[in-house]
Design a protein around this motif. Structure first.
Motif, PDB file in Angstrom:
ATOM      1  N   ARG A  72       0.824  -1.208  -0.077  1.00 36.01           N
ATOM      2  CA  ARG A  72       0.088   0.072   0.037  1.00 36.01           C
ATOM      3  C   ARG A  72       0.992   0.967  -0.026  1.00 36.01           C
ATOM      4  NH1 ARG A  72      -2.340  -1.641   5.060  1.00 36.01           N
ATOM      5  NH2 ARG A  72      -1.580   0.501   5.481  1.00 36.01           N
ATOM      6  N   PRO A  73       0.956   1.976  -1.272  1.00 33.76           N
ATOM      7  CA  PRO A  73       1.844   2.982  -1.047  1.00 33.76           C
ATOM      8  C   PRO A  73       1.462   4.042  -0.019  1.00 33.76           C
ATOM      9  CG  PRO A  73       0.902   2.452  -3.244  1.00 33.76           C
ATOM     10  CD  PRO A  73       0.367   1.813  -2.267  1.00 33.76           C
ATOM     11  N   GLY A  74       2.465   4.433   0.604  1.00 38.70           N
ATOM     12  CA  GLY A  74       2.033   5.811   1.709  1.00 38.70           C
ATOM     13  C   GLY A  74       1.773   4.991   3.038  1.00 38.70           C
ATOM     14  N   ALA A  75       1.778   3.744   3.386  1.00 38.00           N
ATOM     15  CA  ALA A  75       1.378   3.287   4.487  1.00 38.00           C
ATOM     16  C   ALA A  75       2.490   3.499   5.772  1.00 38.00           C
ATOM     17  CB  ALA A  75       1.642   1.511   4.357  1.00 38.00           C
ATOM     18  N   TRP A  76       3.575   3.914   5.298  1.00 38.33           N
ATOM     19  CA  TRP A  76       4.523   4.401   6.304  1.00 38.33           C
ATOM     20  C   TRP A  76       4.601   5.996   6.568  1.00 38.33           C
ATOM     21  CZ3 TRP A  76       7.334   1.674  10.030  1.00 38.33           C
ATOM     22  CH2 TRP A  76       7.185   0.281   9.939  1.00 38.33           C
ATOM     23  N   ARG A  77       3.844   6.772   5.717  1.00 34.70           N
ATOM     24  CA  ARG A  77       3.871   8.304   6.015  1.00 34.70           C
ATOM     25  C   ARG A  77       3.447   8.686   7.245  1.00 34.70           C
ATOM     26  NH1 ARG A  77       0.347   9.610   1.834  1.00 34.70           N
ATOM     27  NH2 ARG A  77       1.990   9.631   0.327  1.00 34.70           N
ATOM     28  N   ASP A  78       4.273   9.733   7.792  1.00 28.49           N
ATOM     29  CA  ASP A  78       4.113   9.969   8.979  1.00 28.49           C
ATOM     30  C   ASP A  78       4.779   9.343  10.231  1.00 28.49           C
ATOM     31  OD1 ASP A  78       3.111  12.584   7.903  1.00 28.49           O
ATOM     32  OD2 ASP A  78       1.066  11.993   8.210  1.00 28.49           O
ATOM     33  N   ARG A  79       5.424   7.981   9.838  1.00 28.42           N
ATOM     34  CA  ARG A  79       5.598   6.991  10.691  1.00 28.42           C
ATOM     35  C   ARG A  79       7.258   7.017  10.731  1.00 28.42           C
ATOM     36  NH1 ARG A  79       1.968   2.036   9.802  1.00 28.42           N
ATOM     37  NH2 ARG A  79       3.213   1.181  11.353  1.00 28.42           N
ATOM     38  N   VAL A  80       7.977   7.462   9.772  1.00 26.66           N
ATOM     39  CA  VAL A  80       9.283   7.629   9.492  1.00 26.66           C
ATOM     40  C   VAL A  80       9.870   8.827   9.369  1.00 26.66           C
ATOM     41  CG1 VAL A  80      11.206   6.696   7.855  1.00 26.66           C
ATOM     42  CG2 VAL A  80       8.985   5.013   8.399  1.00 26.66           C
ATOM     43  N   THR A  81      10.907   9.182   9.780  1.00 18.46           N
ATOM     44  CA  THR A  81      11.320  10.632   9.634  1.00 18.46           C
ATOM     45  C   THR A  81      12.855  10.282   9.213  1.00 18.46           C
ATOM     46  OG1 THR A  81      10.154  11.384  11.343  1.00 18.46           O
ATOM     47  CG2 THR A  81      12.273  12.841  10.551  1.00 18.46           C
ATOM     48  N   ILE A  82      13.027  11.151   8.065  1.00 15.68           N
ATOM     49  CA  ILE A  82      14.742  10.925   7.861  1.00 15.68           C
ATOM     50  C   ILE A  82      15.530  12.251   8.050  1.00 15.68           C
ATOM     51  CG2 ILE A  82      16.239  10.746   5.477  1.00 15.68           C
ATOM     52  CD1 ILE A  82      13.918   9.097   4.336  1.00 15.68           C
ATOM     53  N   ALA A  83      16.629  12.004   8.665  1.00 17.19           N
ATOM     54  CA  ALA A  83      17.183  13.170   9.205  1.00 17.19           C
ATOM     55  C   ALA A  83      17.760  14.177   8.005  1.00 17.19           C
ATOM     56  CB  ALA A  83      18.443  12.560   9.949  1.00 17.19           C
ATOM     57  N   ALA A  84      17.674  15.559   8.318  1.00 23.45           N
ATOM     58  CA  ALA A  84      18.219  16.289   7.256  1.00 23.45           C
ATOM     59  C   ALA A  84      19.504  16.272   6.754  1.00 23.45           C
ATOM     60  CB  ALA A  84      18.270  17.442   7.814  1.00 23.45           C
ATOM     61  N   ASP A  85      20.614  15.564   7.480  1.00 22.41           N
ATOM     62  CA  ASP A  85      21.978  15.297   7.198  1.00 22.41           C
ATOM     63  C   ASP A  85      21.992  13.842   6.573  1.00 22.41           C
ATOM     64  OD1 ASP A  85      21.764  13.775   9.577  1.00 22.41           O
ATOM     65  OD2 ASP A  85      23.549  14.517  10.290  1.00 22.41           O
ATOM     66  N   PHE A  86      21.203  13.069   6.091  1.00 21.87           N
ATOM     67  CA  PHE A  86      21.146  11.778   5.841  1.00 21.87           C
ATOM     68  C   PHE A  86      21.795  11.441   4.558  1.00 21.87           C
ATOM     69  CE2 PHE A  86      19.551   8.201   2.817  1.00 21.87           C
ATOM     70  CZ  PHE A  86      19.636   7.299   3.923  1.00 21.87           C
ATOM     71  N   ASP A  87      22.056  12.392   3.681  1.00 23.88           N
ATOM     72  CA  ASP A  87      22.818  12.072   2.548  1.00 23.88           C
ATOM     73  C   ASP A  87      24.359  12.643   2.789  1.00 23.88           C
ATOM     74  OD1 ASP A  87      21.193  10.592   0.752  1.00 23.88           O
ATOM     75  OD2 ASP A  87      20.319  12.459   0.143  1.00 23.88           O
ATOM     76  N   ASP A  88      24.564  13.344   3.751  1.00 21.37           N
ATOM     77  CA  ASP A  88      25.847  13.989   3.891  1.00 21.37           C
ATOM     78  C   ASP A  88      26.963  12.699   4.198  1.00 21.37           C
ATOM     79  OD1 ASP A  88      24.758  16.220   3.915  1.00 21.37           O
ATOM     80  OD2 ASP A  88      24.819  16.944   5.916  1.00 21.37           O
ATOM     81  N   PHE A  89      28.001  13.144   3.490  1.00 21.34           N
ATOM     82  CA  PHE A  89      29.436  12.118   3.787  1.00 21.34           C
ATOM     83  C   PHE A  89      30.396  12.939   4.127  1.00 21.34           C
ATOM     84  CE2 PHE A  89      32.551   8.988   2.457  1.00 21.34           C
ATOM     85  CZ  PHE A  89      31.953   7.650   2.962  1.00 21.34           C
ATOM     86  N   GLY A  90      30.715  13.059   5.700  1.00 24.26           N
ATOM     87  CA  GLY A  90      31.827  13.728   6.055  1.00 24.26           C
ATOM     88  C   GLY A  90      33.075  12.950   6.328  1.00 24.26           C
ATOM     89  N   PRO A  91      34.013  13.520   6.718  1.00 20.68           N
ATOM     90  CA  PRO A  91      35.334  12.991   6.841  1.00 20.68           C
ATOM     91  C   PRO A  91      35.204  11.744   7.952  1.00 20.68           C
ATOM     92  CG  PRO A  91      35.620  15.391   7.207  1.00 20.68           C
ATOM     93  CD  PRO A  91      34.226  14.930   6.989  1.00 20.68           C
ATOM     94  N   ALA A  92      34.562  12.028   9.072  1.00 17.02           N
ATOM     95  CA  ALA A  92      34.234  10.764   9.850  1.00 17.02           C
ATOM     96  C   ALA A  92      33.793   9.570   9.159  1.00 17.02           C
ATOM     97  CB  ALA A  92      33.621  11.088  11.122  1.00 17.02           C
ATOM     98  N   ASP A  93      32.495   9.788   8.414  1.00 18.94           N
ATOM     99  CA  ASP A  93      31.982   8.590   7.525  1.00 18.94           C
ATOM    100  C   ASP A  93      33.102   8.074   6.734  1.00 18.94           C
ATOM    101  OD1 ASP A  93      29.443   9.154   8.587  1.00 18.94           O
ATOM    102  OD2 ASP A  93      29.404  10.974   7.203  1.00 18.94           O
TER     103      ASP A  93
END
Length: 81
Positions: free
Chosen positions: A51-72
């Motif tokens: 069911r498309p959208g079944a997880w809407r409002d139940r999962v949050t993706i952090a704003a820095d999810f795609d960031d890849f820094g030196p520590a990573d």
């Protein structure tokens, strides 16, 4: 659950009838010379339909999810990367 056994000739001549019964949940064993050789069983879905959208409002993706820094980079590739 009761399971009827039919011979191959009977299965060939009444195949549509057998399929209709299997669709209603019955199981049918097909035999040759009195020996079971095959079974007709209803198909059971292996999982729930998506069911498309079944997880809407139940999962949050952090704003820095795609960031890849030196520590990573150190974590992924080791200390000398």
């Amino acid at each position: 659950m009761d399971e009827e056994t039919v011979n191959i000739y009977e299965a060939k001549t009444g195949f549509s009838r057998l399929v209709r019964r299997v669709e209603q949940g019955e199981r049918v064993t097909i035999s040759r010379d009195g020996r079971p050789v095959a079974r007709l069983v209803p198909i059971e879905p292996s999982r729930e339909a998506r069911r498309p959208g079944a997880w809407r409002d139940r999962v949050t993706i952090a704003a820095d999810f795609d960031d890849f820094g030196p520590a990573d980079g150190r974590d992924w590739y080791g200390d000398d990367a």
